[in-house]
Design an enzyme around this catalytic site. Structure first.
Site, PDB file in Angstrom:
ATOM      1  N   SER A 142       0.872  -1.171  -0.052  1.00 11.92           N
ATOM      2  CA  SER A 142       0.110   0.006  -0.073  1.00 11.92           C
ATOM      3  C   SER A 142       0.699   1.244   0.013  1.00 11.92           C
ATOM      4  CB  SER A 142      -1.006  -0.093   1.264  1.00 11.92           C
ATOM      5  OG  SER A 142      -1.974   0.855   1.283  1.00 11.92           O
ATOM      6  N   ASP A 264     -10.406  -4.720  -5.266  1.00 15.45           N
ATOM      7  CA  ASP A 264      -9.429  -4.176  -4.369  1.00 15.45           C
ATOM      8  C   ASP A 264      -9.927  -2.408  -4.210  1.00 15.45           C
ATOM      9  OD1 ASP A 264      -7.811  -2.493  -2.522  1.00 15.45           O
ATOM     10  OD2 ASP A 264      -5.980  -2.937  -3.379  1.00 15.45           O
ATOM     11  N   HIS A 292      -7.637  -5.550  -0.011  1.00 12.73           N
ATOM     12  CA  HIS A 292      -6.166  -4.804   0.051  1.00 12.73           C
ATOM     13  C   HIS A 292      -5.054  -5.470   0.605  1.00 12.73           C
ATOM     14  CE1 HIS A 292      -4.422  -1.122  -0.825  1.00 12.73           C
ATOM     15  NE2 HIS A 292      -4.132  -0.852   0.404  1.00 12.73           N
TER      16      HIS A 292
END
Lengths: 314, 430
Positions: A142, A264, A292
């Site tokens: 991320s 996602d 995610h």
């Protein structure tokens, strides 16, 4: 770009994920091998401060290439618990907590420093220097994927390859760009943070933050993986979701794997495609995974993709 | 302790047996299915990827959606606001994966008409025989009232934090201002007096460090230095205002005439004029004096007058101590004209003159804090310090004051002036 990387074989199925996601694997011991002592001796004195600041742990094969695993916004290095065993046999694995997360040193937090991704990237560069890493592979989940891009620019000799797991260089929609969110959405997230302190409380903080050797997490430490001082979490959330790093993608000069999920909610497919296009020579792998955090929801497929990339990126 | 040994009447005793049994039977007819659908909370089961597989009527009612539009078509995160979805992906889902359960998370669900409903969500993963995760069970509680209450608390906390920030800023500003004012009341350091040693101590009972006691030492001409020490009635800022007037009046008066009687008379006139008829009569007690070191003998001549103040103490080099009587002096500022009388003494090497305020003699002592320290005890203590230089005398008295603890509840000032004993003579004395 290695054509093998984009092949269908990595589209592994999420439901192959084994029982390792079960609760009894909570808190796998991250051991610090003896060799870590040698590294310590080689460090500057402030190297140890950095190891403490970011709760750096080293495990895996001491003779292998070093893989740095960086968690994203939300929880801490425990997010990699299903990845470490897959890497540890062949690679030396470095884990850490971003300042303000997990068991990092809360006294090291500075609103100014961590109001930009550069602050986090500087921390990563300092960790690489403290451990004297050379040609390491930086795996960032991320927001840490972008932190890795910035860190690789700072210490190019230390970071030799990047794996970007569910990356997004810009979460906010703009003319001609769809990140998936509006500024108001981010405000809503900040409200959610405000309403949910999870395991964090002023009284519990010393227990959660203070113990460098993570004990078996008892019932009372439930949620402590994501326990964060709410003031620090707010800063990290704003930095994560309001930064615009699109301009930095073109600077990447090392082999890069972009790992995205088929479904996602945070980093949609078109963002993955954007990152892939913007980084010259990067490989894109789409995991048949939802959510995610493919390293938790589809660990085998994720690990396989990372291992394949490691095998060809040396 | 109470013991129940007797028969206690059964609340569901005779006469009521029929009704509860019937009600209980009716309860048993409430099937598990009925309980699931109409429970006072929402139930939801999803596949591991969040796809909704089962949902109860209560939750569908809250969502304002038909079962067909939800089951198999929506994921759990789709029920949340966008911000909640972000929170779900970054906190809720990873925690659930790592711990197998998450409880009491505050989120908002989006209703079909776009409205939001605050809820508390708990989830647990159901595992198969071999430990593989099969599905996620989720309970949803209506948290509208609770959230409103929490928002009140949050607002209250933010307001309190803001008020505290402001208060701290104000406090810092006031303390800066007070420090400046405080410096106008007391000398930072005493000026060096040739041939004389000086030492002072000041204790203020007021938390803002504004006191009603005062002292000063300053040169008046080539030969003499003036000194004074006193106590205005009251404590705190009101007393400090009088202290300020008193200090500068005495300094100005000494410029014109350093005679002790003249200085105190001027002060008396000024205070009386200022405060009489103000409805808030203010007065003070004070000792004003001059010290004139002799250039050759090493002695110093002291002339002083007192206005209603406890008598000065003289500590002699030979180990004795005595009060220096200043008869007749009235409180300063209480009458339009007041008579003051001059007293004199000579300080020889090793002698020390001690001025003090009644905070010292009126300190409450004893275990019950009812007794007062008193003049006799002070005289005896002073005799024990006689022969020591002013700095040591003041240090010993400071220790004494500290020993009074909370028995010392008034401002207290100490000022000592002494002629140093020549070192060889001290050696001989031993």
């Amino acid at each position: 770009m290695n054509p093998a990387l984009g092949s269908a074989r990595t589209a592994a199925r999420a439901d192959r994920a084994r029982s390792r996601a079960g609760p009894d694997t909570a808190g796998y011991p991250v051991t610090v091998p003896d060799r870590f002592g040698e590294t310590r001796d080689a460090c500057e004195t402030d190297g140890m401060d950095i190891v403490h600041r970011n709760n750096v742990t080293v495990t895996g094969n001491p003779r292998g290439r070093t893989v740095v695993l960086a968690h994203g916004f939300g929880c801490d290095q425990n997010m990699w618990r299903l990845t470490v065993p897959a890497l540890a046999g062949e690679y030396r694995v470095v884990l850490f907590d971003h300042v303000g997360s997990g068991r990092s040193d809360p006294s090291a937090f500075s609103e100014d420093r961590y109001a930009s991704l550069e602050g986090y990237a500087e921390d990563v560069a300092e960790i690489c220097e403290a451990l004297d890493l050379r040609d390491a592979v930086f795996v960032g989940h991320s927001v840490s994927a972008m932190i890795g891009v910035l860190a690789a620019g700072r210490v190019p000799e230390r970071i030799g390859a990047l794996v970007m797991v569910a990356p997004s260089p810009r979460y906010i929609d703009e003319d001609g760009y769809r990140g998936g969110f509006s500024v108001e959405d981010i405000d809503e997230l900040l409200e959610s943070l405000e309403s949910n302190y999870l395991g964090w409380s002023a009284a519990m903080a010393p227990v959660i933050m203070g113990n460098a050797e993570r004990p078996e997490l008892g019932e009372e430490l439930k949620n402590s993986f994501c326990a964060t001082d709410p003031d620090m979490a707010r800063v990290f959330a704003r930095t994560t979701f309001l930064s615009d790093s699109r301009g930095d993608l073109g600077s990447v000069r090392v082999p890069t794997l972009v790992l995205e999920c088929a479904q996602d909610a945070i980093a949609p497919r078109e963002v993955g495609a954007f990152v892939h296009r913007a980084i010259p020579g990067s490989a894109l792998v789409t995991l048949d995974a939802t959510g995610h955090c493919p390293h938790l929801s589809a660990p085998e497929a994720t690990n396989e993709a990372i291992l394949d990339f490691l095998a060809v990126s040396r | 302790m109470m013991c129940r040994t007797g028969q206690r009447p059964d609340p569901h005793g005779a006469g009521g047996e029929q009704a509860p049994d019937a009600a209980f039977a009716a309860l048993l007819e409430d099937s598990a299915e009925e309980l699931y659908e109409s429970a006072p909370c929402g139930y939801l089961s999803t596949l591991m990827d969040g796809t909704i597989a089962k949902i109860n009527a209560t939750l569908l009612g809250w969502l304002g959606r038909e079962r067909e539009a939800v089951v198999g078509r929506m994921r759990f995160a789709d029920l949340l606001t966008v911000g909640g979805k972000l929170y779900h992906e970054t906190h809720f889902a990873p925690l659930l994966r790592m711990q197998g359960e998450v409880s009491g998370i505050a989120l908002e669900i989006r209703q079909a008409d776009g409205a939001r409903m605050p809820v508390l969500i708990s989830s647990a993963v159901k595992y198969g025989d071999t430990g593989e995760p099969l599905l996620i069970r989720t309970t949803v509680f209506d948290a509208r009232d609770r959230r409103a209450y929490e928002e009140e608390l949050l607002r209250g906390r933010k307001a309190a934090e803001e008020a505290q920030r402001r208060a701290e800023a104000d406090r810092a500003r006031l303390q800066d201002a007070l420090a400046v004012l405080q410096q106008s009341l007391l000398p930072d350091t005493l000026p060096p007096v040739p041939g004389v040693e000086t030492a002072a101590y000041y204790h203020t009972a007021s938390p803002d460090r504004l006191g009603g006691d005062f002292y000063d030492v300053f040169p008046v001409d080539g030969k003499r230095f003036a000194f004074f020490l006193g106590d205005v009635c009251g404590k705190g800022p009101e007393a400090a205002a009088v202290t300020s007037l008193t200090r500068y009046t005495l300094r100005a008066a000494a410029v014109h005439d350093p005679g002790p009687v003249s200085a105190l008379s001027t002060l008396n006139k000024v205070l009386h004029e200022r405060y009489t008829g103000s409805g808030d009569p203010r007065y003070c007690t004070a000792v004003f004096g001059t010290v004139e070191p002799h250039p050759t003998t090493g002695q110093a001549a002291v002339r002083l007058a007192s206005g209603g103040h406890p008598p000065a103490l003289v500590l002699r080099a030979d180990g004795t101590a005595e009060f220096l009587p200043t008869p007749g002096g009235l409180l300063v500022g209480i009458l339009p004209a007041a008579d003051f009388v001059t007293a004199t003494t000579v300080l020889s090497p090793g002698d020390t003159l001690l001025l003090y305020t009644d905070g010292l003699t009126e300190a409450r002592t004893g275990r019950d804090r009812r007794g007062l320290y008193g003049d006799e005890a002070l005289l005896a203590f002073a005799a024990g310090q006689a022969g020591k230089p002013p700095r040591d005398v003041v240090r010993a008295l400071t220790e004494l004051l500290r020993g009074f603890g909370d028995g010392l509840d008034d401002d207290t000032a100490l000022l000592a002036l002494g002629v140093p004993a020549p070192a060889p003579r001290q050696d001989r004395a031993r």
